[in-house]
Design a protein around this motif. Structure first.
Motif, PDB file in Angstrom:
ATOM      1  N   LEU A 141     -12.812   1.727  18.822  1.00 18.24           N
ATOM      2  CA  LEU A 141     -12.204   0.686  18.137  1.00 18.24           C
ATOM      3  C   LEU A 141     -10.885   0.566  19.463  1.00 18.24           C
ATOM      4  CD1 LEU A 141     -11.531   2.533  14.806  1.00 18.24           C
ATOM      5  CD2 LEU A 141     -12.782   0.097  15.765  1.00 18.24           C
ATOM      6  N   PRO A 142     -10.339  -0.375  19.534  1.00 17.45           N
ATOM      7  CA  PRO A 142      -9.021  -0.982  20.321  1.00 17.45           C
ATOM      8  C   PRO A 142      -7.755   0.203  20.230  1.00 17.45           C
ATOM      9  CG  PRO A 142      -9.098  -3.023  19.139  1.00 17.45           C
ATOM     10  CD  PRO A 142     -10.473  -1.747  18.329  1.00 17.45           C
ATOM     11  N   ARG A 143      -7.073   0.411  21.301  1.00 14.05           N
ATOM     12  CA  ARG A 143      -5.511   0.907  21.284  1.00 14.05           C
ATOM     13  C   ARG A 143      -4.835   0.331  20.759  1.00 14.05           C
ATOM     14  NH1 ARG A 143      -2.310   2.717  26.990  1.00 14.05           N
ATOM     15  NH2 ARG A 143      -1.150   4.141  25.550  1.00 14.05           N
ATOM     16  N   GLY A 144      -4.046   1.280  19.914  1.00 14.37           N
ATOM     17  CA  GLY A 144      -3.211   1.227  18.967  1.00 14.37           C
ATOM     18  C   GLY A 144      -3.325   0.697  17.437  1.00 14.37           C
ATOM     19  N   TRP A 145      -5.081   0.207  17.149  1.00 14.34           N
ATOM     20  CA  TRP A 145      -5.441   0.075  16.068  1.00 14.34           C
ATOM     21  C   TRP A 145      -4.573   0.879  14.617  1.00 14.34           C
ATOM     22  CZ3 TRP A 145      -8.627   3.119  12.442  1.00 14.34           C
ATOM     23  CH2 TRP A 145      -8.939   4.303  12.734  1.00 14.34           C
ATOM     24  N   MET A 146      -4.482   0.564  13.305  1.00 15.88           N
ATOM     25  CA  MET A 146      -4.196   1.156  12.453  1.00 15.88           C
ATOM     26  C   MET A 146      -4.974   0.726  10.924  1.00 15.88           C
ATOM     27  SD  MET A 146      -0.181  -0.480  11.541  1.00 15.88           S
ATOM     28  CE  MET A 146       0.484   0.140  12.409  1.00 15.88           C
ATOM     29  N   LEU A 147      -5.317   2.505  10.629  1.00 16.13           N
ATOM     30  CA  LEU A 147      -5.832   2.303   9.565  1.00 16.13           C
ATOM     31  C   LEU A 147      -5.020   1.655   8.038  1.00 16.13           C
ATOM     32  CD1 LEU A 147      -8.102   3.530   8.232  1.00 16.13           C
ATOM     33  CD2 LEU A 147      -6.894   5.160   7.844  1.00 16.13           C
ATOM     34  N   SER A 148      -6.034   1.328   7.281  1.00 14.80           N
ATOM     35  CA  SER A 148      -4.882   1.119   6.070  1.00 14.80           C
ATOM     36  C   SER A 148      -5.581   1.442   4.579  1.00 14.80           C
ATOM     37  CB  SER A 148      -4.756  -0.880   6.004  1.00 14.80           C
ATOM     38  OG  SER A 148      -3.396  -0.606   4.359  1.00 14.80           O
ATOM     39  N   GLY A 149      -5.580   1.272   3.347  1.00 17.90           N
ATOM     40  CA  GLY A 149      -6.584   0.625   2.406  1.00 17.90           C
ATOM     41  C   GLY A 149      -6.300   1.904   0.796  1.00 17.90           C
ATOM     42  N   GLY A 150      -5.962   2.128   0.638  1.00 16.63           N
ATOM     43  CA  GLY A 150      -6.102   3.073  -0.764  1.00 16.63           C
ATOM     44  C   GLY A 150      -4.677   4.509  -0.113  1.00 16.63           C
ATOM     45  N   LEU A 151      -4.485   4.351   0.819  1.00 12.23           N
ATOM     46  CA  LEU A 151      -3.140   5.250   1.579  1.00 12.23           C
ATOM     47  C   LEU A 151      -2.388   6.025   0.723  1.00 12.23           C
ATOM     48  CD1 LEU A 151      -3.603   4.473   5.582  1.00 12.23           C
ATOM     49  CD2 LEU A 151      -5.015   6.010   3.858  1.00 12.23           C
ATOM     50  N   ARG A 152      -2.002   7.177   0.255  1.00 13.63           N
ATOM     51  CA  ARG A 152      -0.620   7.513  -0.608  1.00 13.63           C
ATOM     52  C   ARG A 152      -0.163   8.895   0.144  1.00 13.63           C
ATOM     53  NH1 ARG A 152      -5.436   5.977  -3.535  1.00 13.63           N
ATOM     54  NH2 ARG A 152      -4.475   4.506  -5.035  1.00 13.63           N
ATOM     55  N   PRO A 153       0.825   8.808  -0.542  1.00  9.89           N
ATOM     56  CA  PRO A 153       1.109  10.864  -0.245  1.00  9.89           C
ATOM     57  C   PRO A 153       0.050  11.782   0.086  1.00  9.89           C
ATOM     58  CG  PRO A 153       2.721   9.552  -1.083  1.00  9.89           C
ATOM     59  CD  PRO A 153       1.550   8.793  -1.817  1.00  9.89           C
ATOM     60  N   SER A 154      -0.597  11.876  -0.763  1.00 10.38           N
ATOM     61  CA  SER A 154      -1.882  13.173  -0.965  1.00 10.38           C
ATOM     62  C   SER A 154      -2.662  13.186  -0.157  1.00 10.38           C
ATOM     63  CB  SER A 154      -1.820  13.073  -2.799  1.00 10.38           C
ATOM     64  OG  SER A 154      -1.772  11.468  -3.210  1.00 10.38           O
TER      65      SER A 154
END
Length: 229
Positions: free
Chosen positions: A157-170
């Motif tokens: 994956l390229p530098r600086g990629w970001m993860l999203s989807g269904g993330l929560r504090p827990s």
């Protein structure tokens, strides 16, 4: 190095202040009428001005035409344009040229084959990996869904990629430990209802990232990631 945090879909002064005070690295403003997080350009202008250089300003657009791009640049003065529609690699490159702004392209991930598109979007400055929306859904993001993180195992994956989807504090600390994402993005995971951000959840999410992040090489340690996280 600590993972970077983006709080997306901010729509009020109070929740923007909560994100900034908690130390968000990026704050996102959505311009997409079908979204409960949609902001008109006048509203977006006021909120963007309040950031005052404390974080990167991101404007989220879905298949924007040139007029919408011009309005976004004029109103928000974004540090980053997030494209969350079906924009082709050629359109991404054209948007970078037209606006003179860095572009982040969101890619919906549901199966291993979806990751093949990563290489196609070399023109994007960053990639955001999100869960695919439900079949027939109206919203390309902010659906509160996670994808199978183990799909990332062995993927370059390229530098600086970001993860999203269904993330929560827990769940965000586990997500970082398993994916080693250098950045995370949250919207519905810090809401009490669609489009209603909660300052306490925003602060809790950022605290969880700072306490438990583990950025690094995505290829490491993913084979045991559970399905349907």
């Amino acid at each position: 190095m600590s993972a970077r945090v983006k709080i997306c879909g901010l729509s009020t002064g109070d929740t923007l202040a909560a994100a900034l005070d908690a130390g968000a690295d990026l704050v996102g403003f959505v311009h997409f009428p079908k979204s409960p997080r949609h902001l008109g350009w006048a509203e977006a202008r006021v909120l963007a001005a309040a950031v005052r250089g404390r974080a990167e300003r991101v404007v989220l657009l879905v298949d924007p035409d040139d007029a919408a791009l011009a309005a976004a640049v004029e109103s928000v003065a974004p540090d980053l344009i997030q494209l969350h529609g079906r924009e082709s690699p050629e359109r991404v490159a054209a948007i970078r040229r037209l606006t003179g702004r860095p572009v982040m392209k969101a890619l919906g991930i549901g199966e291993a084959a979806d990751l093949a598109r990563v290489a196609d979007y070399a023109a994007a400055d960053r990639l955001l990996l999100d869960a695919k929306p439900p079949r027939g859904g109206d919203l390309p993001g902010g659906n509160g869904l996670a994808f199978d993180w183990s799909l990332l195992s062995g993927t370059a994956l390229p530098r600086g990629w970001m993860l999203s989807g269904g993330l929560r504090p827990s769940t965000v600390a586990e997500a970082l430990a398993r994916t080693r994402a250098p950045a995370v993005d949250v919207s519905s995971g810090v809401e009490t209802a669609p489009g209603v951000k909660d300052p306490g959840l925003i602060a809790a999410f950022i605290r969880a990232v700072r306490a438990g992040d583990a950025p690094g090489d995505v290829a490491a340690g993913l084979a045991s990631a559970p399905r349907g996280v």
